[in-house]
Design a protein around this motif. Structure first.
Motif, mmCIF file in Angstrom:
data_model
loop_
_atom_site.group_PDB
_atom_site.id
_atom_site.type_symbol
_atom_site.label_atom_id
_atom_site.label_comp_id
_atom_site.label_asym_id
_atom_site.label_seq_id
_atom_site.Cartn_x
_atom_site.Cartn_y
_atom_site.Cartn_z
ATOM 1 N N VAL A 121 23.575 46.739 -26.598
ATOM 2 C CA VAL A 121 22.510 47.657 -27.111
ATOM 3 C C VAL A 121 23.006 48.470 -28.180
ATOM 4 O O VAL A 121 24.217 48.872 -28.369
ATOM 5 N N THR A 122 22.206 48.338 -29.305
ATOM 6 C CA THR A 122 22.635 48.972 -30.754
ATOM 7 C C THR A 122 21.732 50.118 -30.899
ATOM 8 O O THR A 122 20.690 50.478 -30.587
ATOM 9 N N PHE A 123 22.109 50.940 -32.123
ATOM 10 C CA PHE A 123 21.516 52.336 -32.159
ATOM 11 C C PHE A 123 21.510 52.475 -33.741
ATOM 12 O O PHE A 123 22.680 52.554 -34.452
ATOM 13 N N THR A 124 20.095 52.822 -34.235
ATOM 14 C CA THR A 124 20.188 53.474 -35.799
ATOM 15 C C THR A 124 19.332 54.699 -35.665
ATOM 16 O O THR A 124 18.169 54.487 -35.892
ATOM 17 N N ILE A 125 19.978 55.948 -34.987
ATOM 18 C CA ILE A 125 18.994 57.020 -35.007
ATOM 19 C C ILE A 125 19.169 58.025 -35.490
ATOM 20 O O ILE A 125 18.679 59.497 -35.261
ATOM 21 N N THR A 126 20.163 58.060 -36.489
ATOM 22 C CA THR A 126 20.733 59.055 -37.225
ATOM 23 C C THR A 126 21.700 59.857 -36.615
ATOM 24 O O THR A 126 21.470 60.055 -35.280
ATOM 25 N N GLU A 127 22.369 60.690 -36.949
ATOM 26 C CA GLU A 127 23.542 61.385 -36.660
ATOM 27 C C GLU A 127 22.854 62.403 -35.490
ATOM 28 O O GLU A 127 23.227 62.908 -34.521
ATOM 29 N N CYS A 184 27.936 57.764 -39.301
ATOM 30 C CA CYS A 184 28.430 58.982 -39.061
ATOM 31 C C CYS A 184 29.979 58.760 -38.417
ATOM 32 O O CYS A 184 30.189 57.786 -37.752
ATOM 33 N N SER A 185 30.937 59.666 -38.674
ATOM 34 C CA SER A 185 32.214 59.446 -38.171
ATOM 35 C C SER A 185 32.141 59.444 -36.547
ATOM 36 O O SER A 185 31.536 60.327 -35.985
ATOM 37 N N GLY A 186 33.005 58.741 -36.073
ATOM 38 C CA GLY A 186 33.077 58.548 -34.663
ATOM 39 C C GLY A 186 31.816 58.400 -33.817
ATOM 40 O O GLY A 186 31.668 59.014 -32.716
ATOM 41 N N ASN A 187 30.873 57.550 -34.372
ATOM 42 C CA ASN A 187 29.492 57.425 -33.895
ATOM 43 C C ASN A 187 29.511 57.025 -32.428
ATOM 44 O O ASN A 187 28.632 57.432 -31.487
ATOM 45 N N GLY A 188 30.455 56.207 -32.096
ATOM 46 C CA GLY A 188 30.579 55.880 -30.516
ATOM 47 C C GLY A 188 30.792 56.820 -29.551
ATOM 48 O O GLY A 188 30.452 57.067 -28.532
ATOM 49 N N ASP A 189 31.880 57.581 -30.151
ATOM 50 C CA ASP A 189 32.397 58.864 -29.365
ATOM 51 C C ASP A 189 31.081 60.013 -29.248
ATOM 52 O O ASP A 189 31.090 60.256 -27.963
ATOM 53 N N LYS A 190 30.583 60.022 -30.098
ATOM 54 C CA LYS A 190 29.135 60.986 -30.198
ATOM 55 C C LYS A 190 28.107 60.442 -29.216
ATOM 56 O O LYS A 190 27.610 61.199 -28.214
ATOM 57 N N LEU A 191 27.756 59.066 -28.964
ATOM 58 C CA LEU A 191 26.998 58.335 -27.953
ATOM 59 C C LEU A 191 27.359 58.501 -26.745
ATOM 60 O O LEU A 191 26.735 59.039 -25.641
ATOM 61 N N ARG A 192 28.898 58.494 -26.464
ATOM 62 C CA ARG A 192 29.403 58.369 -25.356
ATOM 63 C C ARG A 192 29.469 59.967 -24.651
ATOM 64 O O ARG A 192 29.074 60.039 -23.360
ATOM 65 N N GLU A 193 29.717 60.839 -25.201
ATOM 66 C CA GLU A 193 29.633 62.307 -25.111
ATOM 67 C C GLU A 193 28.379 62.726 -24.563
ATOM 68 O O GLU A 193 28.175 63.254 -23.430
ATOM 69 N N ALA A 194 27.209 62.160 -25.179
ATOM 70 C CA ALA A 194 26.037 62.582 -24.937
ATOM 71 C C ALA A 194 25.683 61.988 -23.580
ATOM 72 O O ALA A 194 24.809 62.714 -22.703
ATOM 73 N N VAL A 195 25.709 60.690 -23.436
ATOM 74 C CA VAL A 195 25.306 60.035 -22.112
ATOM 75 C C VAL A 195 26.206 60.527 -20.937
ATOM 76 O O VAL A 195 25.679 60.938 -20.075
ATOM 77 N N THR A 393 22.525 67.649 -45.825
ATOM 78 C CA THR A 393 24.039 67.987 -46.473
ATOM 79 C C THR A 393 25.038 68.699 -45.735
ATOM 80 O O THR A 393 25.915 68.377 -45.621
ATOM 81 N N SER A 394 24.278 69.821 -45.014
ATOM 82 C CA SER A 394 25.411 70.627 -44.124
ATOM 83 C C SER A 394 26.073 69.673 -43.149
ATOM 84 O O SER A 394 27.010 70.221 -42.641
ATOM 85 N N GLN A 395 25.207 68.736 -42.678
ATOM 86 C CA GLN A 395 26.009 67.884 -41.539
ATOM 87 C C GLN A 395 27.054 67.208 -42.149
ATOM 88 O O GLN A 395 27.664 66.289 -41.371
ATOM 89 N N LYS A 396 27.064 66.767 -43.479
ATOM 90 C CA LYS A 396 27.916 65.661 -44.085
ATOM 91 C C LYS A 396 29.151 66.207 -44.714
ATOM 92 O O LYS A 396 29.880 65.382 -44.978
ATOM 93 N N LEU A 397 29.045 67.445 -45.099
ATOM 94 C CA LEU A 397 30.202 68.027 -45.907
ATOM 95 C C LEU A 397 31.407 67.783 -45.280
ATOM 96 O O LEU A 397 32.445 67.745 -46.007
ATOM 97 N N SER A 398 31.590 68.254 -44.060
ATOM 98 C CA SER A 398 32.875 68.357 -43.386
ATOM 99 C C SER A 398 33.567 66.962 -43.336
ATOM 100 O O SER A 398 34.879 66.888 -43.531
ATOM 101 N N VAL A 399 32.761 65.942 -43.406
ATOM 102 C CA VAL A 399 33.472 64.489 -43.354
ATOM 103 C C VAL A 399 33.508 63.917 -44.921
ATOM 104 O O VAL A 399 34.623 63.636 -45.284
ATOM 105 N N ARG A 400 32.651 64.412 -45.670
ATOM 106 C CA ARG A 400 32.619 63.683 -47.163
ATOM 107 C C ARG A 400 33.417 64.181 -48.089
ATOM 108 O O ARG A 400 34.134 64.026 -49.048
ATOM 109 N N PHE A 401 33.806 65.656 -47.741
ATOM 110 C CA PHE A 401 34.609 66.397 -48.485
ATOM 111 C C PHE A 401 35.772 67.224 -47.732
ATOM 112 O O PHE A 401 36.988 67.166 -48.177
#
Length: 521
Positions: A121-127, A184-195, A393-401
């Motif tokens: 099962v794959t996901f592209t649902i945005t962060e 997004c960083s740690g994408n699988g971890d984010k999915l696991r946490e939510a489930v 952008t506010s959701q991206k700056l912590s990782v990108r910079f």
């Protein structure tokens, strides 16, 4: 000529029947990146007879995508690849065999999840799709409400997904992997946490058994691999539609849904693509390694992700997005023709980023950034926009910079020579004023923190005279916010440098351009 007239290279009716009988691959998030990447990979495997099943596509956010683009065209699409030499490669995509809108088709989804053959099962649902907490770490009201109700009453996407897994556990308990392909960083971890949040809340209320939690936490049965995905897929472009029509192709209508999704029967994209995946699949996976996907260990995936997201691509994209909006650009490729912006982007990548880059070993950081700067960003046939990239952008700056800043601090490197990083921080604060460099109002791209951050700079007037103390009063709630930047910028030289740049950028019309030119040395 329309989509149904094209040759898809395999017996599609046979594949549709096979998939319905024994589904293997289900995907959530039926947007453009899905059709341009996972679908195209499956298409190649089908043509090579490496698999005998397709993908079932499910959309959980925008039902119009299914209703207006998938159903009317029998789930078919055309991928148009922009090559750097100006040519376009057209690839018929027929790998999607069924399409569903999650809220309306949950019974069908539960039926699919109960099939033992389903393993991928794959996901592209945005962060944002994985979010269960707000920026303060508090559980979102809709999530909290859903988790307090019996599973059958779930309304959120992640709640519905967990219900499907609960059905699978009860019916067969077969192994399965849930693979996030979101950027997004740690994408699988984010999915696991939510489930697991939903499952544990339901178990507390005795709606589900403790055995269900054991099932989800047992990596011999359920896994949430991490991945790094890279492929630029902008909105469908009218020039592509015109080109297709000139060749006699009729399925070219570009649709903008009520939820502002831009989608068409075709999808346009670039040629370069990367997908690196943690090899953790308890029931196996399609032979995607035969079409370029790299399966490796978690540490290598994370290293590739840090290389791309924190150094070699995403920071450059965000820099161009913010300043492109301020300077009136509508295409990323046009920004790369601008001597000042191009030079600063090169400095950001090569001078400020590469010294702290993570080398994953399987992809050369220098070669990757060379391709980004010399081929991908300047590609005049890629209609990508700074406005699209400026979204969230506010959701991206912590990782990108933020990651780069942390790397400098951890290695004890001097940050006083950084110019592009504080320029970006100042530029984003200037962007939050919603006025371009000529003083004209513009509509900022969607961002969950825009209103909150805009309030801090809303009273600043372009051309006004402000003391350093006043500038600090306005910007400190933004620049000190570790949720946004990953660090308190005032604990580094970057906070004060950003304030200084911001003061220069608001000094009058054309001040953003002047500031960038003065720093381009």
């Amino acid at each position: 000529m329309n989509l149904r007239d094209l040759d898809y290279g395999f017996d599609r009716e046979h594949i549709i029947e096979n998939t319905k009988k024994s589904p293997v691959w289900l995907h959530f998030g039926a947007g453009n990146i899905f059709r341009a990447f996972p679908c195209a990979l499956a298409q190649r495997l089908l043509e090579a007879e490496e698999i005998d099943y397709g993908i079932i596509a499910a959309e959980g956010f925008d039902g119009e995508v299914i209703k207006r683009i998938y159903k009317p065209y029998d789930n078919l699409s055309l991928m148009v690849t922009f090559n750097s030499d100006g040519t376009m490669t057209k690839t018929p995509i027929g790998s999607v065999t069924e399409s569903l809108y999650v809220p309306a088709k949950l019974d069908r989804l539960r039926e699919i999840f109960c099939q033992r053959t389903l393993s991928f099962v794959t996901f592209t649902i945005t962060e944002k799709g994985y979010a269960i907490r707000n920026t303060k770490g508090e559980i979102l009201p809709a999530v909290k409400a859903d988790a307090g109700l019996p599973p059958d009453e779930a309304e959120t996407f992640m709640g519905s997904l967990t219900v499907c897994l609960w059905s699978r556990y009860l019916h067969c308990g077969a192994p399965i992997a849930l693979l996030s392909l979101d950027n997004c960083s740690g994408n699988g971890d984010k999915l696991r946490e939510a489930v697991l949040y939903y499952a544990r809340e339901w178990q507390k209320r005795r709606y589900v058994s403790s055995g269900f939690i054991d099932y989800l936490e047992d990596e011999s049965r359920v896994t949430f691999p991490v991945s790094m995905i890279d492929k630029i897929t902008p909105r469908p472009d009218e020039r592509v539609a015109e080109s297709l029509r000139s060749e006699g192709f009729t399925d070219t209508e570009i649709i903008v849904t009520e939820k502002h999704t831009y989608i068409a029967p075709f999808v346009n994209t670039e040629a370069p693509q990367y997908l690196v995946v943690e090899d953790k699949f308890p029931a196996g996976h399609p032979p995607l390694e035969k079409v370029g996907v790299i399966f490796t260990d978690r540490e290598t995936v994370e290293a590739v992700e840090r290389m791309k997201v924190s150094t070699c691509l995403n920071p450059l994209h965000t820099f161009l997005a913010v300043f492109g909006c301020l300077l009136g650009f509508n295409k990323i490729c046009d920004e790369m023709k601008d001597e000042t912006l191009s030079s600063l982007v090169r400095r950001l990548g090569y001078v400020e980023g590469l010294p702290v880059v993570t080398d994953p070993g399987i992809i050369s950081p220098k070669a990757f950034i060379d391709e980004v700067i010399n081929e991908r960003l300047p590609n005049p046939f890629m209609p990508d926009t700074p406005q699209r990239i400026a979204t969230d952008t506010s959701q991206k700056l912590s990782v990108r910079f933020g990651q780069t800043i942390k790397a400098y601090a951890e290695r004890g490197l001097d940050m006083s020579g950084l110019r592009c990083v504080p320029l970006l921080a100042a530029g984003w604060c200037r962007y939050l004023m919603a006025a371009d460099d000529e003083g004209n109002a513009f509509a900022p791209s969607s961002d969950p923190l825009y209103e909150e951050c805009h309030a801090h700079v809303a009273d600043i007037d372009l051309g006004g005279e402000y003391s350093a103390e006043v500038i600090h009063e306005h910007l400190s709630p933004i620049l000190s916010n570790e949720t946004i930047f990953g660090v308190d910028l005032y604990k580094t030289p970057i906070g004060n440098a950003a304030e200084g740049y911001f003061a220069r950028m608001i000094s009058g019309v054309g001040a953003v351009r002047r500031t960038l030119q003065e720093e381009n040395i």
